[in-house]
Design an enzyme around this catalytic site. Structure first.
Site, PDB file in Angstrom:
ATOM      1  N   ALA A   8      14.250  39.424  83.248  1.00 16.35           N
ATOM      2  CA  ALA A   8      15.568  39.616  83.849  1.00 16.35           C
ATOM      3  C   ALA A   8      16.177  38.298  84.272  1.00 16.35           C
ATOM      4  O   ALA A   8      15.482  37.413  84.783  1.00 16.35           O
ATOM      5  CB  ALA A   8      15.451  40.533  85.069  1.00 16.35           C
ATOM      6  N   CYS A   9      17.497  38.167  84.047  1.00 18.08           N
ATOM      7  CA  CYS A   9      18.235  37.023  84.583  1.00 18.08           C
ATOM      8  C   CYS A   9      19.634  37.485  84.930  1.00 18.08           C
ATOM      9  O   CYS A   9      19.943  38.669  84.831  1.00 18.08           O
ATOM     10  CB  CYS A   9      18.267  35.864  83.595  1.00 18.08           C
ATOM     11  SG  CYS A   9      19.425  36.063  82.250  1.00 18.08           S
ATOM     12  N   GLY A  10      20.481  36.576  85.335  1.00 18.23           N
ATOM     13  CA  GLY A  10      21.803  36.950  85.827  1.00 18.23           C
ATOM     14  C   GLY A  10      22.640  37.731  84.837  1.00 18.23           C
ATOM     15  O   GLY A  10      23.123  38.815  85.135  1.00 18.23           O
ATOM     16  N   THR A  15      19.444  32.634  79.713  1.00 16.82           N
ATOM     17  CA  THR A  15      18.102  32.306  80.178  1.00 16.82           C
ATOM     18  C   THR A  15      17.077  33.378  79.842  1.00 16.82           C
ATOM     19  O   THR A  15      15.985  33.063  79.380  1.00 16.82           O
ATOM     20  CB  THR A  15      18.096  31.991  81.688  1.00 16.82           C
ATOM     21  OG1 THR A  15      18.626  33.092  82.376  1.00 16.82           O
ATOM     22  CG2 THR A  15      18.917  30.774  81.984  1.00 16.82           C
ATOM     23  N   ALA A  41      19.618  41.128  85.810  1.00 18.20           N
ATOM     24  CA  ALA A  41      18.876  41.389  87.051  1.00 18.20           C
ATOM     25  C   ALA A  41      19.332  42.689  87.703  1.00 18.20           C
ATOM     26  O   ALA A  41      18.525  43.452  88.226  1.00 18.20           O
ATOM     27  CB  ALA A  41      19.037  40.218  88.013  1.00 18.20           C
TER      28      ALA A  41
END
Lengths: 92, 157
Positions: A8-10, A15, A41
């Site tokens: 998970a990322c923004g 990323t 996320a």
């Protein structure tokens, strides 16, 4: 059965895409059978229960009992070995 | 050889003087917008994202980079804007609320299709780990040098 990892990322744009592929490569090279998927996320809480482990570049909460490793090592290159040890411990 | 990303010298800004992370992002957005790589909505989206999910990355040799980016809907064509800061500017560290990193180089990403651009993104992160290359980018005196270095790392690797 293959273990499932959620990355998970923004925004799930840059990323998590890179982290997911890196983690998958490194684990497969060590002989682990894993399925690695990615999300934003904010989507992690709803998806968490279907995964054995969450790797996040940003803090995530509300993911119940699914363990979380929060790290940016797969982006900066610093600390990858330590994180791989942690990941492998969780995968058992 | 297939070009993974078309690098545009006009999207390289050397010696940016920015009072804040926001100020730097605005200057770099303006350039990408002028060159028609991003929509007008990119700016608000990238600023909001940077607050909630900051993108500063502490690298080796006390070098700081940031990779502001946002959803593909705000992107017209894939691009990387490169900003070299005259003096370091504090960006919030990815995943560490309240922590900042003195940032020397900013790579503003216009990503249209993550799966299609994944190899390029991987090589970009790989470049961050090459101390000599990063030092040269930090000290580059000409945009053409930045493009040449990045071309080697992203397209010819």
């Amino acid at each position: 059965m293959a273990k499932k990892i959620l990355v998970a990322c923004g925004t799930a744009i840059a990323t998590s895409t890179v982290v997911a592929r890196k983690v998958e490569e490194l684990l497969k090279a060590k002989g682990y059978d894993v399925i690695v998927e990615q999300c934003k996320a904010a989507e992690a809480p709803a998806k968490a229960s279907q995964y054995d482990l969450i790797i996040a570049t940003t803090p995530v909460s509300g993911v119940g009992n699914t363990p979380v490793i929060q790290t940016i090592s797969f982006l900066t290159g610093m600390g990858i070995e330590d994180d791989m040890k942690k990941i492998i411990e969780y995968l058992g | 050889m297939e070009q993974l990303i078309e690098l545009d010298e006009r999207a390289v800004q050397l010696g940016i003087e920015g009072g804040s992370d926001k100020d730097v992002i605005v200057q770099m957005y303006r350039r990408l917008r002028e060159l028609d790589y991003v929509e007008e909505s990119y700016l608000a989206a990238v600023l909001e994202r940077e607050q909630v999910y900051p993108t500063g990355l502490p690298l080796a040799d006390q070098l700081g980079v940031a990779i502001p980016h946002t959803d593909a809907i705000h992107v017209r064509k894939p691009a990387i804007g490169v900003g070299q800061l005259r003096t370091p500017v504090a960006f919030q560290v990815m995943g560490s609320p309240g922590q900042t990193i003195d940032t020397h180089l900013v790579f503003m990403l216009a990503v249209k299709d993550p799966q299609q651009q994944i190899t390029m993104l991987e090589r970009l992160m790989g470049m961050f780990q090459q101390r000599a290359v990063m030092a040269q980018l930090k000290n580059a005196a000409a945009s053409a040098d930045v493009i040449r270095l990045m071309q080697e790392q992203l397209n010819l690797a």
